[in-house]
Design an enzyme around this catalytic site. Structure first.
Site, mmCIF file in Angstrom:
data_model
loop_
_atom_site.group_PDB
_atom_site.id
_atom_site.type_symbol
_atom_site.label_atom_id
_atom_site.label_comp_id
_atom_site.label_asym_id
_atom_site.label_seq_id
_atom_site.Cartn_x
_atom_site.Cartn_y
_atom_site.Cartn_z
ATOM 1 N N GLU A 291 49.451 41.106 31.513
ATOM 2 C CA GLU A 291 49.502 40.961 32.963
ATOM 3 C C GLU A 291 50.809 40.302 33.403
ATOM 4 O OE1 GLU A 291 45.844 40.074 35.670
ATOM 5 O OE2 GLU A 291 46.763 38.152 35.142
ATOM 6 N N GLU A 294 53.501 42.846 33.167
ATOM 7 C CA GLU A 294 53.344 43.795 34.271
ATOM 8 C C GLU A 294 53.871 43.202 35.576
ATOM 9 O OE1 GLU A 294 49.810 46.385 36.508
ATOM 10 O OE2 GLU A 294 49.279 44.877 34.999
ATOM 11 N N CYS A 311 40.667 40.561 36.256
ATOM 12 C CA CYS A 311 39.772 39.969 35.247
ATOM 13 C C CYS A 311 38.311 39.992 35.657
ATOM 14 C CB CYS A 311 40.181 38.518 34.977
ATOM 15 S SG CYS A 311 41.842 38.338 34.329
ATOM 16 N N SER A 331 46.221 44.857 39.035
ATOM 17 C CA SER A 331 46.809 44.978 37.706
ATOM 18 C C SER A 331 46.049 46.047 36.938
ATOM 19 C CB SER A 331 46.708 43.641 36.969
ATOM 20 O OG SER A 331 46.957 43.810 35.588
ATOM 21 N N LYS A 370 29.481 41.525 34.138
ATOM 22 C CA LYS A 370 30.007 41.992 32.861
ATOM 23 C C LYS A 370 29.074 43.015 32.224
ATOM 24 C CE LYS A 370 33.846 39.627 32.523
ATOM 25 N NZ LYS A 370 35.159 40.291 32.477
ATOM 26 N N GLU A 373 30.265 46.050 33.802
ATOM 27 C CA GLU A 373 31.622 46.403 33.375
ATOM 28 C C GLU A 373 31.647 47.072 32.008
ATOM 29 O OE1 GLU A 373 35.887 44.101 33.186
ATOM 30 O OE2 GLU A 373 34.211 43.200 32.099
ATOM 31 N N GLU A 378 35.349 54.067 31.613
ATOM 32 C CA GLU A 378 36.730 53.831 31.173
ATOM 33 C C GLU A 378 36.808 52.877 29.988
ATOM 34 O OE1 GLU A 378 36.427 53.896 35.734
ATOM 35 O OE2 GLU A 378 35.523 52.755 34.100
ATOM 36 N N CYS A 515 34.284 31.460 37.072
ATOM 37 C CA CYS A 515 33.289 31.808 36.059
ATOM 38 C C CYS A 515 32.403 30.625 35.683
ATOM 39 C CB CYS A 515 33.979 32.344 34.807
ATOM 40 S SG CYS A 515 35.071 33.743 35.135
#
Length: 587
Positions: A291, A294, A311, A331, A370, A373, A378, A515
């Protein structure tokens, strides 16, 4: 006795509760006044700091008025100077028991298998206190909504307290739920606004509604038995990862003080269960390498700005639902969980001599989203799913207890090699502002060739809704922002969409506090507990001898022996992804 309010001095209120003089600030409710004096009044629907609904009626008290004593709900009535209040009279107890009986008669009696068993069900606690257990029960028959990949709604367990409605509307500002009323029976209940399953709404799976639900009406989808099956399969090699926030929260599930660092104990517990014990701190450091590189490329070569962190899966889903035309600001990096998973299935097999198809990769996360996710299409490579099973903090505690592991009694152990090292920068990923601060430690160092050697960026810390800072990095003037909680992001994103954003880099975390207060974290998380976790997390960072991600020696080995360079061909293939417009999924 005075208190400052909005720059004005106002006299405190003095009322009498159960014969005790109680002093409280103006505008305090009776419930707030009582609790400030250590007088406990039971509740089911109340949430500190949010609009009180009075839905449950359990906080009933008796107030002396000119016309006689009257029953009122303590969460909704302001305390007045000279007011006389009684919290435990026979009339009050009779009212509370009647309200509780009404609630329980429509509530399933399946406490033995309910997700909230083990002292987390507030309805059970209040029932025990008041001694109420009606013999006859009539279930509403509203059924179970399991359409979401991350959460389950057992609508027969809903007690219409309205907590989920309040937190979704006022804190997260997503607005999925609303209070309904059955025209035939007059019964109140909660459902989604269009009476559809969660999967057909703009729910981002943040799980904050799960955390405030006082019963088992809302819960994460249970993956414990999948994990047990993998652990018991002699043909399977289990590989663990554990998110940074877990290390300062999981101890609470074993009666340890909020924020206690249990990193070494979790490593020991993972090894007792069986398999390779690793930490997501490793891939958090990898995330900064990717990141950060990037961002440097975008800011120096004219890329899309502001760049936004990727994230948090709840934040990503929010963007896909609400700002699909702005996805190029995100990102392209996968989250640390998914980066770790891609490396487990592609890098680790060569290190441990176990083929990817024999590996079951289990992650322990503070986040309900999560679970969504890791199932995104992907998130896989030629060697299969990046992550096979996701357990929340609460599920991990249950799993340990099922296998007779008491975290508090374990001696600290170290994580396994190859992917078991993490820096202080990686640890603070677990709190709001942590990803930004970790990125700045590396980005500033690299852009200035080490001339700026700053480690602590205090402007990124704290609980404010939107934090910002301006930095001079060499010849660049860079402005960054941190959005704490998805409820604070709309104004920031509207400016981005309008082309008016002053920022170069923006961090967003969906859960207030980050988190550490995720939807999968310990349920009874007061603001003070979250603050304690933050303090301890930063202490863990300060104690770490390595506090910049690019100085992680195992990460250096990863690039030297496998990935070659950040944002290179292989890392783009394994560690980066794309996002999609999801507006057509919402009814």
């Amino acid at each position: 006795m005075y208190e400052v309010y909005g720059g004005l001095l106002k006299e405190d209120i003095v009322c009498t509760i159960n014969g005790q003089k109680v002093c409280c600030p103006p505008e305090s409710t009776i419930l707030e006044a009582a609790r400030s004096a250590g007088i406990e009044i039971p509740t089911l629907c109340y949430l500190k700091g949010l609009t009180p609904t009075g839905a449950c009626g359990i906080c009933a008290v008796e107030i002396e008025e000119e016309e006689g004593r009257i029953i009122r709900r303590a969460c909704r009535v302001r305390a007045r100077d000279g007011m006389v209040i009684h919290t435990n009279t026979p009339k009050v107890l009779e009212f509370r028991k009647a309200r509780l009986t009404e609630i329980l008669r429509k509530h399933p009696n399946d406490c033995l298998t309910c997700q909230k068993t083990g002292g987390n069900c507030q309805l059970q606690i209040v029932s025990q206190i008041l001694g109420v257990n009606p013999a006859k029960r009539t279930m509403p028959g509203r059924g179970i909504d399991d359409s979401s990949p991350a959460m389950i709604r057992d609508m027969d367990k809903c007690i219409a307290c309205g907590r989920c409605v309040t937190v979704c509307n006022e804190v997260q500002k997503i607005g999925i739920y609303e209070m309904k009323c059955n025209d035939a029976t007059g019964e109140r209940y909660v459902n989604t606004k269009k009476n559809v399953g969660l999967s057909a709404t703009a729910c981002i799976n943040c799980g904050q509604c799960v955390k405030v639900c006082p019963v088992g009406a809302l819960s994460e989808k249970d993956s414990i038995h999948k994990a047990l099956a993998a652990l018991d399969d002699p043909e399977t090699t289990v590989v663990w990862q554990m998110a940074p926030a877990i290390q300062n929260t999981l101890g609470e599930e074993f009666c340890m003080a909020p924020g206690t660092d249990v990193t070494g104990k979790i490593a020991a517990a993972m090894k007792k269960l069986g398999g390779y014990a690793f930490t997501t701190d490793f891939s958090a450091d990898v995330t900064i390498m990717e990141e950060g590189t990037e961002f440097i490329d975008r800011v120096t070569n004219g890329g899309v700005l502001p760049m936004m962190t990727s994230c948090c899966p709840g934040w990503i889903k929010y963007m896909e639902y609400n700002y699909p035309d702005q996805l190029d600001h995100l990102s392209s990096c996968k989250s640390p969980q998914q980066m770790f998973g891609a490396l487990v299935k592609n890098y680790l097999p060569g290190k441990i001599g176990v083929p990817a198809e024999k590996i079951c990769h289990i992650s322990i996360m503070p986040c309900v989203a999560k679970k969504y996710e890791h199932n995104r299409p992907e998130m896989e490579s030629e060697n299969g799913r990046d992550v096979d099973i996701v357990l929340t903090t609460r599920e991990a505690a249950k799993l340990f207890k099922l296998r007779g592991i008491n975290l508090a009694t374990l001696n600290d152990e170290k994580f396994d090699s190859f992917m078991g090292e993490g820096t202080g920068a990686a640890r603070i990923f677990g709190t709001t502002g942590g990803v930004m601060e970790a990125a700045l430690r590396t980005v500033v160092y690299k852009l200035t060739g080490g001339k700026v050697d700053q480690l602590d960026y205090h402007a990124a810390r704290g609980y404010r809704g939107v934090k910002e800072a301006s930095l001079t990095i060499g010849e660049l003037e860079v402005k960054v922002a941190i959005v704490n909680g998805i409820g604070n992001v709309k104004a920031v994103m509207d400016d981005v969409r309008a082309g008016k954003s002053p920022y170069h880099f923006i961090e967003v975390m969906a859960c207030p506090g980050g988190c550490l207060n995720g939807g999968g974290a310990p349920l009874l998380s007061s603001p003070d507990q979250v603050a304690d976790r933050m303090v301890k997390m930063y202490e863990s960072d300060e104690k770490n001898p390595v506090r910049r991600s690019h100085e992680n020696t195992q990460v250096q080995e990863l690039y030297r022996d496998y990935l070659e360079e950040p944002c290179g061909h292989l890392s783009h293939h394994l560690l980066h992804t794309t996002y999609v417009d999801r507006t057509n999924e919402v009814e």
